[in-house]
Design a protein around this motif. Sequence first.
Motif, PDB file in Angstrom:
ATOM      1  N   VAL A 158       3.488  -3.204  -6.749  1.00 58.34           N
ATOM      2  CA  VAL A 158       4.009  -2.430  -7.878  1.00 58.34           C
ATOM      3  C   VAL A 158       3.668  -0.797  -8.094  1.00 58.34           C
ATOM      4  O   VAL A 158       2.657  -0.374  -7.452  1.00 58.34           O
ATOM      5  CB  VAL A 158       3.320  -3.043  -9.064  1.00 58.34           C
ATOM      6  CG1 VAL A 158       3.963  -4.511  -9.429  1.00 58.34           C
ATOM      7  CG2 VAL A 158       1.606  -3.201  -9.201  1.00 58.34           C
ATOM      8  N   VAL A 159       4.789  -0.269  -8.393  1.00 60.80           N
ATOM      9  CA  VAL A 159       4.670   1.192  -8.454  1.00 60.80           C
ATOM     10  C   VAL A 159       4.565   1.924  -9.603  1.00 60.80           C
ATOM     11  O   VAL A 159       4.243   3.010  -9.944  1.00 60.80           O
ATOM     12  CB  VAL A 159       5.977   1.728  -7.838  1.00 60.80           C
ATOM     13  CG1 VAL A 159       7.289   1.490  -8.690  1.00 60.80           C
ATOM     14  CG2 VAL A 159       5.830   3.115  -7.160  1.00 60.80           C
ATOM     15  N   GLY A 178      -3.382   4.586 -11.843  1.00 59.93           N
ATOM     16  CA  GLY A 178      -4.869   4.584 -12.178  1.00 59.93           C
ATOM     17  C   GLY A 178      -5.560   5.277 -10.990  1.00 59.93           C
ATOM     18  O   GLY A 178      -4.841   6.023 -10.310  1.00 59.93           O
ATOM     19  N   THR A 179      -6.774   4.802 -10.686  1.00 56.53           N
ATOM     20  CA  THR A 179      -7.405   5.451  -9.702  1.00 56.53           C
ATOM     21  C   THR A 179      -8.364   4.309  -9.025  1.00 56.53           C
ATOM     22  O   THR A 179      -9.226   3.735  -9.548  1.00 56.53           O
ATOM     23  CB  THR A 179      -8.448   6.486 -10.083  1.00 56.53           C
ATOM     24  OG1 THR A 179      -7.579   7.361 -10.988  1.00 56.53           O
ATOM     25  CG2 THR A 179      -8.633   7.638  -9.050  1.00 56.53           C
ATOM     26  N   PHE A 187       0.943   0.931  -5.362  1.00 59.98           N
ATOM     27  CA  PHE A 187       2.001   1.224  -4.195  1.00 59.98           C
ATOM     28  C   PHE A 187       1.469   2.190  -3.323  1.00 59.98           C
ATOM     29  O   PHE A 187       1.078   2.095  -2.178  1.00 59.98           O
ATOM     30  CB  PHE A 187       3.443   1.489  -4.752  1.00 59.98           C
ATOM     31  CG  PHE A 187       4.363   2.033  -3.605  1.00 59.98           C
ATOM     32  CD1 PHE A 187       4.823   1.243  -2.749  1.00 59.98           C
ATOM     33  CD2 PHE A 187       4.560   3.526  -3.256  1.00 59.98           C
ATOM     34  CE1 PHE A 187       5.640   1.904  -1.647  1.00 59.98           C
ATOM     35  CE2 PHE A 187       5.389   3.994  -2.692  1.00 59.98           C
ATOM     36  CZ  PHE A 187       6.103   3.221  -1.683  1.00 59.98           C
ATOM     37  N   ASP A 188       0.953   3.345  -3.598  1.00 64.70           N
ATOM     38  CA  ASP A 188       0.517   4.461  -3.273  1.00 64.70           C
ATOM     39  C   ASP A 188      -0.641   3.703  -2.305  1.00 64.70           C
ATOM     40  O   ASP A 188      -1.166   4.500  -1.239  1.00 64.70           O
ATOM     41  CB  ASP A 188       0.129   5.666  -4.191  1.00 64.70           C
ATOM     42  CG  ASP A 188       1.162   6.069  -4.672  1.00 64.70           C
ATOM     43  OD1 ASP A 188       2.321   6.348  -4.049  1.00 64.70           O
ATOM     44  OD2 ASP A 188       0.930   6.501  -6.146  1.00 64.70           O
ATOM     45  N   ILE A 247      -3.634   2.353   2.663  1.00 62.67           N
ATOM     46  CA  ILE A 247      -4.425   1.337   3.322  1.00 62.67           C
ATOM     47  C   ILE A 247      -3.677   0.968   4.567  1.00 62.67           C
ATOM     48  O   ILE A 247      -4.258   0.792   5.683  1.00 62.67           O
ATOM     49  CB  ILE A 247      -4.527   0.000   2.302  1.00 62.67           C
ATOM     50  CG1 ILE A 247      -5.469   0.313   1.177  1.00 62.67           C
ATOM     51  CG2 ILE A 247      -5.179  -1.039   3.237  1.00 62.67           C
ATOM     52  CD1 ILE A 247      -5.481  -0.286   0.017  1.00 62.67           C
ATOM     53  N   GLN A 248      -2.383   0.675   4.499  1.00 61.74           N
ATOM     54  CA  GLN A 248      -1.665   0.179   5.632  1.00 61.74           C
ATOM     55  C   GLN A 248      -1.806   1.147   6.807  1.00 61.74           C
ATOM     56  O   GLN A 248      -1.712   0.830   8.020  1.00 61.74           O
ATOM     57  CB  GLN A 248      -0.286  -0.403   5.586  1.00 61.74           C
ATOM     58  CG  GLN A 248      -0.289  -1.354   4.330  1.00 61.74           C
ATOM     59  CD  GLN A 248      -1.140  -2.733   4.735  1.00 61.74           C
ATOM     60  OE1 GLN A 248      -1.555  -2.920   5.702  1.00 61.74           O
ATOM     61  NE2 GLN A 248      -1.313  -3.745   3.891  1.00 61.74           N
ATOM     62  N   SER A 249      -1.447   2.323   6.395  1.00 60.51           N
ATOM     63  CA  SER A 249      -1.263   3.512   7.405  1.00 60.51           C
ATOM     64  C   SER A 249      -2.951   3.849   7.877  1.00 60.51           C
ATOM     65  O   SER A 249      -2.698   4.117   9.257  1.00 60.51           O
ATOM     66  CB  SER A 249      -0.922   4.667   6.782  1.00 60.51           C
ATOM     67  OG  SER A 249      -1.363   5.862   6.936  1.00 60.51           O
ATOM     68  N   ILE A 250      -3.836   3.893   7.359  1.00 62.29           N
ATOM     69  CA  ILE A 250      -5.027   4.178   7.873  1.00 62.29           C
ATOM     70  C   ILE A 250      -5.521   2.709   8.760  1.00 62.29           C
ATOM     71  O   ILE A 250      -6.281   3.166   9.759  1.00 62.29           O
ATOM     72  CB  ILE A 250      -6.310   4.210   6.737  1.00 62.29           C
ATOM     73  CG1 ILE A 250      -6.021   5.582   6.153  1.00 62.29           C
ATOM     74  CG2 ILE A 250      -7.595   4.207   7.331  1.00 62.29           C
ATOM     75  CD1 ILE A 250      -6.690   5.760   4.704  1.00 62.29           C
TER      76      ILE A 250
END
Length: 288
Positions: A178-179, A183-184, A223-224, A229-232
């Motif tokens: 979800v985009v 939040g943080t 989403f961000d 997470i996937q990139s790292i």
Amino acid sequence: MLTILVTGSKGQLGSEIQELSSNYPNINFLFTDIEELDICSADAIKTYTLDKPIDYIINCAAYTNVDQAEKNEEKARQINSEAVKNLASIAIEKGITLIHISTDYVFSGKNYTPYTEQDKAEPSGIYGKTKFEGEEFVRKICPKHIIIRTSWLYSPFGKNFLKTMLTLGKDKKELGVVVDQIGTPTYAYDLATCILTIINNSIKEISEYGTYHYSNEGVCSWFDFATDIQSIAKNKCNIKSIESKDFQTFAKRPYYSVLNKSKIKHIFAIEIPHWKSRIEHCIRRITE
Ligand SMILES: NC(=O)c1ccc[n+]([C@@H]2O[C@H](COP(=O)([O-])OP(=O)(O)OC[C@H]3O[C@@H](n4cnc5c(N)ncnc54)[C@H](OP(=O)(O)O)[C@@H]3O)[C@@H](O)[C@H]2O)c1
């Protein structure tokens, strides 16, 4: 020597406090979870604390399953509210300072700017309602308290979004996330560090009791967070943005739950890392 009782110490935050405890040889930690101390039992708390010189209680115990709470309101209320009343009562009786953890779910999620401690709590689900009731007991019963509201907690322990994304990201080619919920994330290791810094810098007495907000710095959508997470993790999984209406959950999620951290930063001189800079640390601990 300070003595700190940590309840719910096998959960995410409690486990991080355990990990950090060796950095504090001046503190005697009493780590308990439900097997050693069920906070729903006022008698058990009384017996446990009877002959121990406890200075602080850090309550990490909670009923944290937001969806299950909708179906199991009584259990959620027992742990998030009634049990917190038990802890506040023993704290006032024995002159102990109570550090209690709460949540961004006490807010409606209708704000467009970060929530401050003065903003009105308007929880929409059972989890948020019972957590707010717990807060109110602490404020009413035990003046020597620190309530810290936090959001989107993750760690190498237990179940959380980051661990779910790592597992799914290994096998799946694509994942919808979800985009439109903003939040943080909060690395539980950073929150644990913040709590222990507040105590350690306060010698015997905390300078300003009250309610505080803590998360990592910055703002993002799920989403961000998932994309980073996937990139790292170097997973090849493509993260596709979807809307909340296409990802139904039992409990309603707030659309916006960014917390304003100015108060905790100012009063306790806390430096807070940005959410983007902490994912790697957590993934390294999980994978090594
Ligand atoms: N997770 C999040 O995303 C999030 C977000 C915002 C705020 N928070 C708040 O942050 C705090 C820490 O969360 P967390 O994620 O570390 O929680 P967690 O991982 O769910 O840990 C809670 C711990 O409390 C234990 N517990 C449950 N009932 C108990 C009882 N009656 N007596 C003693 N221990 C009991 C649980 O045991 P079982 O596992 O056996 O039940 C678990 O070990 C909570 O106050 C939570 O509401 C969490």
